[in-house]
Design a protein around this motif. Structure first.
Motif, PDB file in Angstrom:
ATOM      1  N   ILE A  55       5.672  -6.862  -1.430  1.00  0.00           N
ATOM      2  CA  ILE A  55       5.558  -5.752  -2.377  1.00  0.00           C
ATOM      3  C   ILE A  55       6.163  -4.467  -1.808  1.00  0.00           C
ATOM      4  O   ILE A  55       6.702  -3.639  -2.545  1.00  0.00           O
ATOM      5  CB  ILE A  55       4.092  -5.523  -2.804  1.00  0.00           C
ATOM      6  CG1 ILE A  55       3.214  -5.158  -1.600  1.00  0.00           C
ATOM      7  CG2 ILE A  55       3.546  -6.722  -3.522  1.00  0.00           C
ATOM      8  CD1 ILE A  55       1.795  -4.777  -2.007  1.00  0.00           C
ATOM      9  N   HIS A  56       6.109  -4.307  -0.480  1.00  0.00           N
ATOM     10  CA  HIS A  56       6.766  -3.140   0.095  1.00  0.00           C
ATOM     11  C   HIS A  56       8.274  -3.340   0.158  1.00  0.00           C
ATOM     12  O   HIS A  56       9.041  -2.396  -0.069  1.00  0.00           O
ATOM     13  CB  HIS A  56       6.235  -2.845   1.498  1.00  0.00           C
ATOM     14  CG  HIS A  56       6.888  -1.645   2.126  1.00  0.00           C
ATOM     15  ND1 HIS A  56       8.062  -1.732   2.856  1.00  0.00           N
ATOM     16  CD2 HIS A  56       6.547  -0.323   2.105  1.00  0.00           C
ATOM     17  CE1 HIS A  56       8.408  -0.536   3.257  1.00  0.00           C
ATOM     18  NE2 HIS A  56       7.504   0.338   2.829  1.00  0.00           N
ATOM     19  N   GLY A  57       8.701  -4.560   0.463  1.00  0.00           N
ATOM     20  CA  GLY A  57      10.140  -4.827   0.514  1.00  0.00           C
ATOM     21  C   GLY A  57      10.821  -4.610  -0.821  1.00  0.00           C
ATOM     22  O   GLY A  57      12.004  -4.257  -0.880  1.00  0.00           O
ATOM     23  N   ASN A  58      10.095  -4.820  -1.903  1.00  0.00           N
ATOM     24  CA  ASN A  58      10.630  -4.543  -3.235  1.00  0.00           C
ATOM     25  C   ASN A  58      10.379  -3.103  -3.675  1.00  0.00           C
ATOM     26  O   ASN A  58      10.573  -2.776  -4.853  1.00  0.00           O
ATOM     27  CB  ASN A  58      10.009  -5.503  -4.256  1.00  0.00           C
ATOM     28  CG  ASN A  58      10.559  -6.910  -4.117  1.00  0.00           C
ATOM     29  OD1 ASN A  58      11.616  -7.231  -4.646  1.00  0.00           O
ATOM     30  ND2 ASN A  58       9.837  -7.755  -3.391  1.00  0.00           N
ATOM     31  N   ARG A  59       9.918  -2.273  -2.730  1.00  0.00           N
ATOM     32  CA  ARG A  59       9.727  -0.836  -2.960  1.00  0.00           C
ATOM     33  C   ARG A  59       8.792  -0.557  -4.142  1.00  0.00           C
ATOM     34  O   ARG A  59       9.048   0.308  -4.980  1.00  0.00           O
ATOM     35  CB  ARG A  59      11.072  -0.136  -3.178  1.00  0.00           C
ATOM     36  CG  ARG A  59      12.031  -0.315  -2.016  1.00  0.00           C
ATOM     37  CD  ARG A  59      13.318   0.460  -2.210  1.00  0.00           C
ATOM     38  NE  ARG A  59      14.268   0.200  -1.146  1.00  0.00           N
ATOM     39  CZ  ARG A  59      14.258   0.783   0.054  1.00  0.00           C
ATOM     40  NH1 ARG A  59      13.320   1.670   0.335  1.00  0.00           N
ATOM     41  NH2 ARG A  59      15.165   0.484   0.971  1.00  0.00           N
ATOM     42  N   LEU A  60       7.702  -1.338  -4.209  1.00  0.00           N
ATOM     43  CA  LEU A  60       6.728  -1.150  -5.286  1.00  0.00           C
ATOM     44  C   LEU A  60       5.641  -0.159  -4.916  1.00  0.00           C
ATOM     45  O   LEU A  60       5.054   0.472  -5.802  1.00  0.00           O
ATOM     46  CB  LEU A  60       6.095  -2.500  -5.660  1.00  0.00           C
ATOM     47  CG  LEU A  60       7.056  -3.596  -6.135  1.00  0.00           C
ATOM     48  CD1 LEU A  60       6.280  -4.868  -6.424  1.00  0.00           C
ATOM     49  CD2 LEU A  60       7.816  -3.139  -7.373  1.00  0.00           C
ATOM     50  N   ILE A  61       5.346  -0.035  -3.617  1.00  0.00           N
ATOM     51  CA  ILE A  61       4.262   0.849  -3.189  1.00  0.00           C
ATOM     52  C   ILE A  61       4.829   1.967  -2.323  1.00  0.00           C
ATOM     53  O   ILE A  61       5.943   1.886  -1.812  1.00  0.00           O
ATOM     54  CB  ILE A  61       3.173   0.071  -2.423  1.00  0.00           C
ATOM     55  CG1 ILE A  61       3.785  -0.690  -1.240  1.00  0.00           C
ATOM     56  CG2 ILE A  61       2.443  -0.880  -3.340  1.00  0.00           C
ATOM     57  CD1 ILE A  61       2.762  -1.439  -0.415  1.00  0.00           C
ATOM     58  N   LYS A  62       4.029   3.002  -2.172  1.00  0.00           N
ATOM     59  CA  LYS A  62       4.460   4.185  -1.441  1.00  0.00           C
ATOM     60  C   LYS A  62       4.501   3.906   0.058  1.00  0.00           C
ATOM     61  O   LYS A  62       3.991   2.895   0.539  1.00  0.00           O
ATOM     62  CB  LYS A  62       3.511   5.347  -1.734  1.00  0.00           C
ATOM     63  CG  LYS A  62       3.398   5.691  -3.218  1.00  0.00           C
ATOM     64  CD  LYS A  62       2.311   6.708  -3.467  1.00  0.00           C
ATOM     65  CE  LYS A  62       2.113   6.955  -4.954  1.00  0.00           C
ATOM     66  NZ  LYS A  62       1.006   7.892  -5.232  1.00  0.00           N
ATOM     67  N   ASN A  63       5.096   4.833   0.787  1.00  0.00           N
ATOM     68  CA  ASN A  63       5.234   4.678   2.226  1.00  0.00           C
ATOM     69  C   ASN A  63       4.198   5.528   2.962  1.00  0.00           C
ATOM     70  O   ASN A  63       3.196   5.953   2.396  1.00  0.00           O
ATOM     71  CB  ASN A  63       6.654   5.051   2.654  1.00  0.00           C
ATOM     72  CG  ASN A  63       7.662   4.047   2.143  1.00  0.00           C
ATOM     73  OD1 ASN A  63       7.569   2.863   2.435  1.00  0.00           O
ATOM     74  ND2 ASN A  63       8.609   4.520   1.346  1.00  0.00           N
ATOM     75  N   ILE A  64       4.471   5.798   4.201  1.00  0.00           N
ATOM     76  CA  ILE A  64       3.543   6.538   5.050  1.00  0.00           C
ATOM     77  C   ILE A  64       3.193   7.882   4.413  1.00  0.00           C
ATOM     78  O   ILE A  64       4.058   8.601   3.923  1.00  0.00           O
ATOM     79  CB  ILE A  64       4.167   6.784   6.439  1.00  0.00           C
ATOM     80  CG1 ILE A  64       4.505   5.442   7.097  1.00  0.00           C
ATOM     81  CG2 ILE A  64       3.229   7.581   7.323  1.00  0.00           C
ATOM     82  CD1 ILE A  64       5.260   5.590   8.387  1.00  0.00           C
ATOM     83  N   GLY A  65       1.911   8.188   4.403  1.00  0.00           N
ATOM     84  CA  GLY A  65       1.481   9.469   3.865  1.00  0.00           C
ATOM     85  C   GLY A  65       1.519   9.546   2.359  1.00  0.00           C
ATOM     86  O   GLY A  65       1.432  10.630   1.805  1.00  0.00           O
ATOM     87  N   GLY A  66       1.675   8.426   1.678  1.00  0.00           N
ATOM     88  CA  GLY A  66       1.685   8.426   0.221  1.00  0.00           C
ATOM     89  C   GLY A  66       3.001   8.823  -0.389  1.00  0.00           C
ATOM     90  O   GLY A  66       3.079   9.087  -1.580  1.00  0.00           O
ATOM     91  N   MET A  67       4.083   8.883   0.424  1.00  0.00           N
ATOM     92  CA  MET A  67       5.381   9.274  -0.114  1.00  0.00           C
ATOM     93  C   MET A  67       6.119   8.060  -0.658  1.00  0.00           C
ATOM     94  O   MET A  67       5.862   6.933  -0.272  1.00  0.00           O
ATOM     95  CB  MET A  67       6.203   9.979   0.974  1.00  0.00           C
ATOM     96  CG  MET A  67       5.669  11.382   1.255  1.00  0.00           C
ATOM     97  SD  MET A  67       6.335  12.084   2.763  1.00  0.00           S
ATOM     98  CE  MET A  67       5.316  11.284   3.979  1.00  0.00           C
ATOM     99  N   GLU A  68       7.097   8.291  -1.554  1.00  0.00           N
ATOM    100  CA  GLU A  68       7.662   7.211  -2.338  1.00  0.00           C
ATOM    101  C   GLU A  68       9.045   6.782  -1.883  1.00  0.00           C
ATOM    102  O   GLU A  68       9.719   6.057  -2.579  1.00  0.00           O
ATOM    103  CB  GLU A  68       7.707   7.612  -3.818  1.00  0.00           C
ATOM    104  CG  GLU A  68       6.317   7.888  -4.355  1.00  0.00           C
ATOM    105  CD  GLU A  68       6.283   7.867  -5.864  1.00  0.00           C
ATOM    106  OE1 GLU A  68       7.327   7.578  -6.480  1.00  0.00           O
ATOM    107  OE2 GLU A  68       5.225   8.128  -6.435  1.00  0.00           O
ATOM    108  N   SER A  69       9.549   7.215  -0.746  1.00  0.00           N
ATOM    109  CA  SER A  69      10.820   6.707  -0.252  1.00  0.00           C
ATOM    110  C   SER A  69      10.731   6.501   1.245  1.00  0.00           C
ATOM    111  O   SER A  69       9.985   7.173   1.947  1.00  0.00           O
ATOM    112  CB  SER A  69      11.970   7.679  -0.576  1.00  0.00           C
ATOM    113  OG  SER A  69      11.852   8.841   0.203  1.00  0.00           O
ATOM    114  N   ALA A  70      11.498   5.554   1.729  1.00  0.00           N
ATOM    115  CA  ALA A  70      11.457   5.252   3.155  1.00  0.00           C
ATOM    116  C   ALA A  70      11.965   6.424   3.983  1.00  0.00           C
ATOM    117  O   ALA A  70      11.564   6.609   5.124  1.00  0.00           O
ATOM    118  CB  ALA A  70      12.293   4.005   3.434  1.00  0.00           C
ATOM    119  N   ARG A  71      12.834   7.242   3.387  1.00  0.00           N
ATOM    120  CA  ARG A  71      13.344   8.404   4.125  1.00  0.00           C
ATOM    121  C   ARG A  71      12.200   9.356   4.470  1.00  0.00           C
ATOM    122  O   ARG A  71      12.143   9.929   5.554  1.00  0.00           O
ATOM    123  CB  ARG A  71      14.394   9.119   3.278  1.00  0.00           C
ATOM    124  CG  ARG A  71      15.038  10.320   3.968  1.00  0.00           C
ATOM    125  CD  ARG A  71      15.998  11.012   3.014  1.00  0.00           C
ATOM    126  NE  ARG A  71      16.671  12.106   3.661  1.00  0.00           N
ATOM    127  CZ  ARG A  71      17.799  12.011   4.337  1.00  0.00           C
ATOM    128  NH1 ARG A  71      18.367  10.838   4.451  1.00  0.00           N
ATOM    129  NH2 ARG A  71      18.370  13.055   4.891  1.00  0.00           N
TER     130      ARG A  71
END
Length: 696
Positions: A55-71
């Protein structure tokens, strides 16, 4: 160098992770009989790691700190939604995968210690709620659904009934299976049928938490395994472990994309609203009228005035009558021979070509491709395989015919574009076919000027336009009459064959060869009276012949509807070699005892081939036919390279690509993809069943 390093590193990490995963799974299942708690914890952790990685690999959920892009995982900046570095993706992935693995490992460990059914149920439901709550709260805003009531109710209800029936049929406990199917239905109705993007958090929780609780309920409903059950799990797991890579690959590259395409085919062209079957009906209808791009029946009545009908229908009738006449001698209703069957087949081909020439559109183009390429490629492959069998120079001939198989469809298309190329009338003809066509016109033109007056053609005019390399005269004897003599010789040869065939094959042989003699006889008369080839006699303003003859090239790719057939020739050039190799191997495998016995009984070579060889290789012919059908149905490269689908030559695959990517109509493109898949599926099933029957 940076991109190369990232690529190499990605491949190395993927191979290492996959290898470690495969070895680790084997080690995990080794614990089933040794330490069940350890196995449950490790297996749960592995499932959790894979689940959150997907689900993360398909960019469905947020990243560290609740942010929405890997950058943002590295910069902690604003939501830019831009791609990040490879290292940033790895950090963001493990941010979710490791905690997810720990959660699932804890659930597995607790279930391994819980023997009481109620306690297992509570653990399963709580675990499902926790995991689904995490996913729902961390789901990116652009994927939050806006629910639709009807599919949200219909999908779970229907699949719950299916699950209950499946469990009853397989004699399993109905409660866990029904809950699992209902959870899948809730996902399809709540997320698959919803409008994704900007939905409220309450609807997101409703769409995700309930199926999570149902899956947890199904997990908690399982019984605590005893020693026998653990041994069975250990034994059965090995086969699944070895099949898992293939299943995973097929699921990721075929099953999941197929499901997504099916869902998109019921949505509008933006992928948002549910439009039922409008995309499918749109393939055949457009705004209540027939869609001329895909399914054009406006000129269907022209079929009854087509020359192909008036030539094809008599041939079909003659072939059937010949088969009936032969049948009276053998006590059958109809007895097909190569002659009667060949005449009937020629009639069928002409009739279908006449039908496809007036029934236009993408769908009919595909049907035309399937029929023409399959019939001609199989027939020519069978002919070459039989004629070259045991002949001198067999290997060289087969190598030359098979050689196009080594060329890609794109390369073959480029080659044949040069073959078909036509130039302006005032330019040299550089296309091979048009050069020959213009040369034939230069040799036979001038017999019937457009003005009706006698005139001499100007061969030098042709020489200046690029056909002089083919110019020749024999002792000042007009070359036109040389062509006439050749055609007359062929007509005489076929007539002689008809006379000699009558004592053996009766009416079928005589009529079959006699009809074949009509073709060169017609060409001889046409050459003598009007000439053949590409030429045009120039007239002045008053319509009087000027004595000049210009080349009149054929626009093979631009002039419809038979430009479709010239495209098919490219695939015939390739597929004939494939059919020849397969059928040649089958012919050589026919037992020689059968052939010798037939010859002792007085059968000639033709009768041996059609009565002995063909029935023996019939299963192989079936495999060749079905394989070619599948390949032809999906044809794309040839049309794309040679015409781009223009000039009324479009096919389903090319239309699917253009609608999906060129015009951005994802719903229409997905519907065309599903139709293309459904058209290939029956043939594939037939092939698989035939192979299974032969293996048994």
């Amino acid at each position: 160098m940076g991109k190369l390093f990232v690529t190499v590193l990605s491949v190395a990490v993927a191979v290492g992770v996959f290898t470690g995963l495969w070895v680790g799974v084997n080690l995990i299942f080794d614990q089933t009989t040794r330490n069940w708690s350890r196995f449950s914890a490790l297996a749960g952790g592995l499932v959790g790691f894979i689940f959150f990685s997907i689900i993360h690999g398909n960019r469905l959920i947020k990243n560290i700190g609740g942010m929405e892009s890997a950058r943002d995982a590295l910069t902690f900046g604003k939501d830019t939604r831009e791609p990040t570095t490879f290292l940033g993706d790895i950090v963001a992935l493990f941010w979710w995968a490791i905690p997810g693995a720990l959660i699932f490992a804890l659930v597995g460990y607790l279930l391994s210690k819980a023997i009481d059914p109620k306690r297992r149920m509570i653990i399963g439901v709580v675990a499902g709620l926790v995991v689904s709550l995490i996913v729902a709260l961390e789901l990116k805003t652009i994927y939050r659904p806006r629910l639709q009531t009807a599919p949200l109710i219909a999908w779970p209800a229907v699949l719950a009934i299916v699950g209950y029936g499946y469990a009853t049929f397989r004699k399993r406990r109905p409660l866990p299976t029904t809950a699992t199917f209902a959870a899948i239905g809730w996902v399809l109705g709540g997320i698959g049928s919803a409008n994704l993007g900007g939905g409220p958090l309450s609807e997101t929780l409703l769409a995700i938490v309930i199926p999570g609780a149902l899956m947890g309920f199904a997990l908690g409903s399982t019984r605590h395994p005893d020693g026998v059950a653990r041994t069975i799990i250990d034994q059965n797991s090995r086969a699944w472990i070895f099949m898992a890579p293939a299943i995973l690959f097929i699921s990721a590259t075929l099953v999941l994309p197929g499901i997504i395409t099916l869902i998109l085919s019921f949505r509008d062209d933006d992928g948002d609203g549910f439009v039922k079957a409008d995309n499918y009906s749109g393939v055949f209808r457009s705004n209540g009228s027939w869609n001329e791009d895909n399914f054009d029946l406006t000129n269907w009545s022209n079929f009854f005035t087509s020359r192909l009908l008036w030539f094809g229908l008599p041939l079909l009738v003659i072939g059937v009558l010949l088969a009936m006449a032969q049948g009276r001698r053998t006590g059958r209703v109809r007895d097909w021979t190569p002659q009667s069957g060949g005449v009937a087949l020629a009639g069928i081909i002409l009739l279908l070509f006449g039908a496809f020439s007036v029934l236009r559109g993408t769908v009919f183009n595909n049907l035309w491709w399937v029929f023409a390429v399959t019939v001609f490629a199989t027939a020519m492959g069978l002919a070459v395989a039989s004629w070259s069998d045991g002949a001198k120079g067999e290997r060289i001939a087969k190598s030359l015919i098979f050689m196009p198989m080594a060329i890609s469809f794109v390369g073959a298309s480029i080659i044949w574009r040069f073959m078909y190329r036509s130039q302006n009338l005032n330019k040299p003809q550089t296309g091979v076919l048009n050069s020959v066509w213009a040369w034939l016109g230069s040799k036979t033109a001038g017999a019937a000027p457009a003005s009706g007056e006698a005139t001499d053609y100007d061969p030098e005019r042709f020489n200046n336009l690029g056909v002089g390399i083919l110019d020749f005269e024999f002792f000042n004897f007009p070359a036109k009459w040389l062509f006439v003599a050749v055609f007359v010789a062929f007509a005489a040869f076929f007539t002689l064959k008809a006379i000699r065939s009558y004592p053996v094959h009766k009416e079928a042989g005589a009529v079959g060869w006699g009809l074949a003699a009509l073709i060169p006889a017609y060409l001889a008369v046409r050459t003598a009276v009007e000439g053949i080839g590409g030429y045009r006699i120039v007239e002045d303003a008053n319509g009087i012949a000027t004595g000049q003859v210009l080349p009149n090239p054929i626009t093979f790719l631009e002039t419809g509807p038979f430009n479709n057939f010239w495209l098919m020739v490219v695939m015939l050039w390739i597929e004939t070699g494939f059919a020849m190799v397969i059928l040649s191997a089958a012919i050589k495998a026919v037992p020689s005892e059968y052939i010798e016995a037939a010859k002792i009984d007085g059968a000639d070579d033709t009768q041996v081939f059609w009565r002995i060889t063909v029935p023996q290789i019939a299963p192989t012919i079936g495999v060749v036919v079905t394989t070619i059908i599948v390949r032809v149905t999906k044809v794309y490269d040839i049309v794309k390279v040679m015409t781009g689908g223009n000039f009324d030559t479009d096919v389903l695959a090319n239309r699917m690509i253009s609608q999906s990517f060129q015009f951005g109509r994802s719903g229409t493109g997905a519907a065309l993809a599903i139709l293309l898949f459904l058209s290939v599926l029956p043939v594939m099933v037939m092939n698989i069943r035939r192979m299974q029957k032969e293996a048994a």
